[in-house]
Design a protein around this motif. Structure first.
Motif, PDB file in Angstrom:
ATOM      1  N   MET A   1     -13.269  59.702  24.237  1.00  0.00           N
ATOM      2  CA  MET A   1     -13.256  59.022  25.541  1.00  0.00           C
ATOM      3  C   MET A   1     -12.228  57.896  25.566  1.00  0.00           C
ATOM      4  SD  MET A   1     -16.373  57.255  27.690  1.00  0.00           S
ATOM      5  CE  MET A   1     -17.275  58.789  27.804  1.00  0.00           C
ATOM      6  N   VAL A   2     -11.960  57.291  24.397  1.00  0.00           N
ATOM      7  CA  VAL A   2     -10.997  56.197  24.343  1.00  0.00           C
ATOM      8  C   VAL A   2      -9.614  56.683  24.749  1.00  0.00           C
ATOM      9  CG1 VAL A   2      -9.810  54.585  22.823  1.00  0.00           C
ATOM     10  CG2 VAL A   2     -12.275  54.898  22.611  1.00  0.00           C
ATOM     11  N   VAL A   3      -9.213  57.841  24.197  1.00  0.00           N
ATOM     12  CA  VAL A   3      -7.891  58.393  24.519  1.00  0.00           C
ATOM     13  C   VAL A   3      -7.808  58.762  25.994  1.00  0.00           C
ATOM     14  CG1 VAL A   3      -6.285  60.281  24.064  1.00  0.00           C
ATOM     15  CG2 VAL A   3      -7.533  59.226  22.173  1.00  0.00           C
ATOM     16  N   VAL A   4      -8.849  59.407  26.503  1.00  0.00           N
ATOM     17  CA  VAL A   4      -8.886  59.807  27.916  1.00  0.00           C
ATOM     18  C   VAL A   4      -8.827  58.582  28.813  1.00  0.00           C
ATOM     19  CG1 VAL A   4     -10.309  60.868  29.714  1.00  0.00           C
ATOM     20  CG2 VAL A   4     -10.113  61.957  27.483  1.00  0.00           C
ATOM     21  N   THR A   5      -9.565  57.539  28.452  1.00  0.00           N
ATOM     22  CA  THR A   5      -9.589  56.311  29.241  1.00  0.00           C
ATOM     23  C   THR A   5      -8.221  55.640  29.258  1.00  0.00           C
ATOM     24  OG1 THR A   5     -11.939  55.940  28.782  1.00  0.00           O
ATOM     25  CG2 THR A   5     -10.652  54.027  29.481  1.00  0.00           C
ATOM     26  N   ALA A   6      -7.554  55.615  28.089  1.00  0.00           N
ATOM     27  CA  ALA A   6      -6.218  55.008  28.008  1.00  0.00           C
ATOM     28  C   ALA A   6      -5.217  55.779  28.859  1.00  0.00           C
ATOM     29  CB  ALA A   6      -5.749  54.973  26.549  1.00  0.00           C
ATOM     30  N   LEU A   7      -5.267  57.104  28.774  1.00  0.00           N
ATOM     31  CA  LEU A   7      -4.355  57.930  29.577  1.00  0.00           C
ATOM     32  C   LEU A   7      -4.642  57.776  31.063  1.00  0.00           C
ATOM     33  CD1 LEU A   7      -4.261  61.219  27.442  1.00  0.00           C
ATOM     34  CD2 LEU A   7      -2.456  59.499  27.676  1.00  0.00           C
ATOM     35  N   ALA A   8      -5.923  57.695  31.413  1.00  0.00           N
ATOM     36  CA  ALA A   8      -6.283  57.480  32.818  1.00  0.00           C
ATOM     37  C   ALA A   8      -5.759  56.140  33.307  1.00  0.00           C
ATOM     38  CB  ALA A   8      -7.801  57.549  32.990  1.00  0.00           C
ATOM     39  N   LEU A  14       0.779  53.886  36.862  1.00  0.00           N
ATOM     40  CA  LEU A  14       1.924  54.563  37.481  1.00  0.00           C
ATOM     41  C   LEU A  14       1.686  54.791  38.969  1.00  0.00           C
ATOM     42  CD1 LEU A  14       2.766  57.186  34.700  1.00  0.00           C
ATOM     43  CD2 LEU A  14       4.228  55.293  35.444  1.00  0.00           C
ATOM     44  N   ALA A  15       0.455  55.147  39.315  1.00  0.00           N
ATOM     45  CA  ALA A  15       0.121  55.377  40.724  1.00  0.00           C
ATOM     46  C   ALA A  15       0.228  54.091  41.531  1.00  0.00           C
ATOM     47  CB  ALA A  15      -1.289  55.955  40.844  1.00  0.00           C
ATOM     48  N   LEU A  16      -0.085  52.968  40.900  1.00  0.00           N
ATOM     49  CA  LEU A  16       0.003  51.674  41.589  1.00  0.00           C
ATOM     50  C   LEU A  16       1.453  51.235  41.761  1.00  0.00           C
ATOM     51  CD1 LEU A  16      -1.342  49.065  42.683  1.00  0.00           C
ATOM     52  CD2 LEU A  16      -1.456  48.240  40.320  1.00  0.00           C
ATOM     53  N   ALA A  17       2.294  51.521  40.748  1.00  0.00           N
ATOM     54  CA  ALA A  17       3.651  50.976  40.738  1.00  0.00           C
ATOM     55  C   ALA A  17       4.698  51.871  41.388  1.00  0.00           C
ATOM     56  CB  ALA A  17       4.072  50.693  39.289  1.00  0.00           C
ATOM     57  N   LEU A 171      -3.649  50.608  32.172  1.00  0.00           N
ATOM     58  CA  LEU A 171      -3.182  50.322  33.522  1.00  0.00           C
ATOM     59  C   LEU A 171      -1.867  49.549  33.503  1.00  0.00           C
ATOM     60  CD1 LEU A 171      -3.804  50.136  36.663  1.00  0.00           C
ATOM     61  CD2 LEU A 171      -4.850  47.939  36.147  1.00  0.00           C
ATOM     62  N   PHE A 172      -1.834  48.468  32.740  1.00  0.00           N
ATOM     63  CA  PHE A 172      -0.616  47.653  32.697  1.00  0.00           C
ATOM     64  C   PHE A 172       0.486  48.340  31.884  1.00  0.00           C
ATOM     65  CE2 PHE A 172      -3.696  44.383  33.942  1.00  0.00           C
ATOM     66  CZ  PHE A 172      -3.034  43.849  35.031  1.00  0.00           C
ATOM     67  N   ALA A 173       0.094  49.206  30.946  1.00  0.00           N
ATOM     68  CA  ALA A 173       1.098  49.995  30.226  1.00  0.00           C
ATOM     69  C   ALA A 173       1.790  50.963  31.182  1.00  0.00           C
ATOM     70  CB  ALA A 173       0.451  50.757  29.072  1.00  0.00           C
ATOM     71  N   GLY A 174       1.023  51.545  32.108  1.00  0.00           N
ATOM     72  CA  GLY A 174       1.608  52.441  33.107  1.00  0.00           C
ATOM     73  C   GLY A 174       2.592  51.723  34.002  1.00  0.00           C
TER      74      GLY A 174
END
Length: 224
Positions: A1-8, A14-17, A171-174
């Protein structure tokens, strides 16, 4: 779930920016006229505003905006005026620019433009009042369960842990990926086509005028 959460989180960032709008118009203008570093700094201005909104949302301060009905219309008006003001500069630069330059100059004001504009952007504030608050609250979000028609079949396939540091870092990484890659792509195109720089500056001005007029109209309607 950690990996999925990070990717999400990265996808959310990206969707925000990435959607076309005044921030990306300024980033584009700075990138093709002054180089990648200026475009990146313009992106940092918008990202810093998101960090500030995140801290305020975490502290519960952002919700105060909804307590005063007149605040959001005023933000529309202020944002609209700022966009029209920045559009004048974009058109002036479009007339004076003859080619791409990799100056990365100290004359770049992109950081200040995007930061100030973000602070008066009702859409950005709205994100942190709604989606942003939801991402901060501890819990689980079954993303695909809400898909039309096939939600029941996909239930449990993509579960994101909200309120976790992993999601927020993602989120901020995206956002960071976007403000690095977007100016780089524009600079690459600008180097190949000299006429690209004034054209992008002019298009940035058009986008800022369009959004500026829309924001002014929305603010005026809400204030009446």
């Amino acid at each position: 779930m950690v990996v999925v959460t990070a990717l999400a989180g990265i996808v959310f960032g990206l969707a925000l920016a990435s959607p076309p709008g005044p921030m990306n118009a300024i980033i584009a203008e700075e990138s093709v006229l002054r180089g990648w570093s200026s475009g990146f700094r313009a992106g940092l201005g918008a990202m810093l505003a998101d960090v500030l909104f995140f801290v305020l949302a975490l502290a519960g301060v952002v919700a105060v905006v909804d307590s005063y009905p007149a605040v959001r219309p005023l933000l529309y008006v202020v944002g609209g005026v700022l966009m029209l003001y920045f559009a004048v500069g974009a058109f002036a630069e479009a007339r004076s620019a003859t080619s791409f330059t990799d100056a990365g100059s100290a004359d770049s004001t992109g950081f200040r433009k995007t930061f100030v504009l973000s602070l008066s952007n009702p859409y950005q504030i709205g994100f942190w009042l709604t989606v942003g608050v939801g991402l901060l609250e501890p819990g689980h979000l079954d993303v695909l369960a809400y898909a039309p028609a096939v939600g029941d079949l996909l239930e449990g396939t993509l579960v994101v842990q909200t309120g976790s540091p992993t999601l927020l870092v993602g989120l901020f990484a995206g956002i960071a990926v976007w403000i690095v890659a977007y100016p780089a792509a524009l600079v690459s195109a600008g180097r190949r086509v000299d006429a690209f720089a004034p054209a992008v500056a002019a298009l940035s001005g058009v986008v800022l005028v369009g959004f500026g007029l829309v924001f002014l109209a929305m603010g005026a309607v809400r204030l009446v």
